[in-house]
Design a protein around this motif. Sequence first.
Motif, PDB file in Angstrom:
ATOM      1  N   THR A  49      28.114  11.907   4.028  1.00 58.60           N
ATOM      2  CA  THR A  49      26.748  11.983   4.565  1.00 58.60           C
ATOM      3  C   THR A  49      25.707  11.876   3.456  1.00 58.60           C
ATOM      4  OG1 THR A  49      26.926  14.406   4.531  1.00 58.60           O
ATOM      5  CG2 THR A  49      27.375  13.291   6.621  1.00 58.60           C
ATOM      6  N   SER A  50      26.018  12.397   2.279  1.00 57.90           N
ATOM      7  CA  SER A  50      25.096  12.262   1.154  1.00 57.90           C
ATOM      8  C   SER A  50      24.963  10.802   0.746  1.00 57.90           C
ATOM      9  CB  SER A  50      25.578  13.104  -0.032  1.00 57.90           C
ATOM     10  OG  SER A  50      25.501  14.473   0.254  1.00 57.90           O
ATOM     11  N   ALA A  51      26.075  10.078   0.719  1.00 53.30           N
ATOM     12  CA  ALA A  51      26.046   8.666   0.363  1.00 53.30           C
ATOM     13  C   ALA A  51      25.275   7.859   1.402  1.00 53.30           C
ATOM     14  CB  ALA A  51      27.470   8.127   0.227  1.00 53.30           C
ATOM     15  N   ILE A  52      25.506   8.142   2.680  1.00 52.71           N
ATOM     16  CA  ILE A  52      24.792   7.442   3.750  1.00 52.71           C
ATOM     17  C   ILE A  52      23.300   7.698   3.642  1.00 52.71           C
ATOM     18  CG2 ILE A  52      24.411   7.380   6.242  1.00 52.71           C
ATOM     19  CD1 ILE A  52      27.392   7.965   6.605  1.00 52.71           C
ATOM     20  N   THR A  53      22.934   8.968   3.433  1.00 50.15           N
ATOM     21  CA  THR A  53      21.524   9.325   3.314  1.00 50.15           C
ATOM     22  C   THR A  53      20.884   8.628   2.122  1.00 50.15           C
ATOM     23  OG1 THR A  53      21.936  11.497   4.296  1.00 50.15           O
ATOM     24  CG2 THR A  53      19.903  11.245   3.038  1.00 50.15           C
ATOM     25  N   CYS A  54      21.606   8.584   1.015  1.00 50.85           N
ATOM     26  CA  CYS A  54      21.093   7.956  -0.199  1.00 50.85           C
ATOM     27  C   CYS A  54      20.776   6.482   0.037  1.00 50.85           C
ATOM     28  CB  CYS A  54      22.112   8.110  -1.325  1.00 50.85           C
ATOM     29  SG  CYS A  54      21.524   7.553  -2.945  1.00 50.85           S
ATOM     30  N   VAL A  55      21.684   5.766   0.686  1.00 49.75           N
ATOM     31  CA  VAL A  55      21.485   4.332   0.956  1.00 49.75           C
ATOM     32  C   VAL A  55      20.341   4.128   1.941  1.00 49.75           C
ATOM     33  CG1 VAL A  55      22.529   2.264   1.953  1.00 49.75           C
ATOM     34  CG2 VAL A  55      23.878   3.735   0.438  1.00 49.75           C
ATOM     35  N   SER A  56      20.351   4.880   3.037  1.00 44.69           N
ATOM     36  CA  SER A  56      19.315   4.738   4.058  1.00 44.69           C
ATOM     37  C   SER A  56      17.936   5.063   3.506  1.00 44.69           C
ATOM     38  CB  SER A  56      19.638   5.656   5.244  1.00 44.69           C
ATOM     39  OG  SER A  56      18.634   5.567   6.233  1.00 44.69           O
ATOM     40  N   ALA A  57      17.841   6.150   2.750  1.00 45.09           N
ATOM     41  CA  ALA A  57      16.562   6.562   2.183  1.00 45.09           C
ATOM     42  C   ALA A  57      16.061   5.555   1.153  1.00 45.09           C
ATOM     43  CB  ALA A  57      16.690   7.949   1.562  1.00 45.09           C
TER      44      ALA A  57
END
Length: 307
Positions: free
Chosen positions: A9-17
């Motif tokens: 979830t941290s990786a997904i958030t990082c990419v999306s943000a």
Amino acid sequence: MASQLDLTTSAITCVSASLSVLSGLAILWSYRQFPQLQNFTRYLLVCLTVADIFTAYGNFISTFRWFSNGNNATKTDGFCIAQSFLTTTSTLSSFFWTTAIAVYLFSAVALRVNIAEKPGVKLSMTAIPIIVPVTITGVALGYGALGEDDYFGSGPWCWINRDVNNRLMWKVVTGKGWEIMTYILTLVIYILLKFFKWRESRRHNRQFSWSDTDLSLRDADEIFEISWLFLLVARIWGTLRFFLETFDVHPGDKLQNTLLCMQCIGDSSQAFWNFIFFFTLDPELRKEIRHLICLRLHGLVHVHCSL
């Protein structure tokens, strides 16, 4: 070490943000670069985009807390509180400016009153979506409501302290209540605008355009009619998790984790969706950008340019 779900979830958030921040900066660039396309609608879009950039940036920096601290990230610290204050304020501001855009367009198109031309309105519609969220978040900060929620309502970012009393009330006051109100208000307003356009088109026996009522409006601004939809699509996942928690529903780990991952994408991606709808799908803006590129190429390889 943090769990696999935390890291994912941290990786997904990082990419999306990251995509959201870059997309938001592109919108700000286009507003400054092409003053001929500026109107009050796009001014409010810029305000909305700035808020969404701050939200995405806050979510982005929160991921490094998880990557670096692992399980220690489940404890509230100064960084967590500061990030929660930033993103809670910017998210509330985003809801306020989304509603402000809908109210302005309804007044200009359906009521034929351009409230932006009235003294003090522009200042009010700029200041209120800043002052009210800062006040709400400041009160929450004073009561110790901001902090680590251990994924109860958010992703790998901080929001409402999991140990605070009346946690549900604070979630409603600092986000979910305003979010649901924004869904309802903008949906109703844009349905009314659709009805008004249909009625005017039948009355005049031709396709009605927003610029028919106010020359300061651009026909390309009609894309705002579906802004409520992509706001809903982006943020519905966190809202579903909120209701599941509120009513103590446990649908299973697989669905819970899927909703969490979708929330990590959606809550950080609003500036990206603004870019898709109000940048790439704006025909006048695309035309100006093509012309600008052509002019730059003309200086290099003498390409002929025309609008």
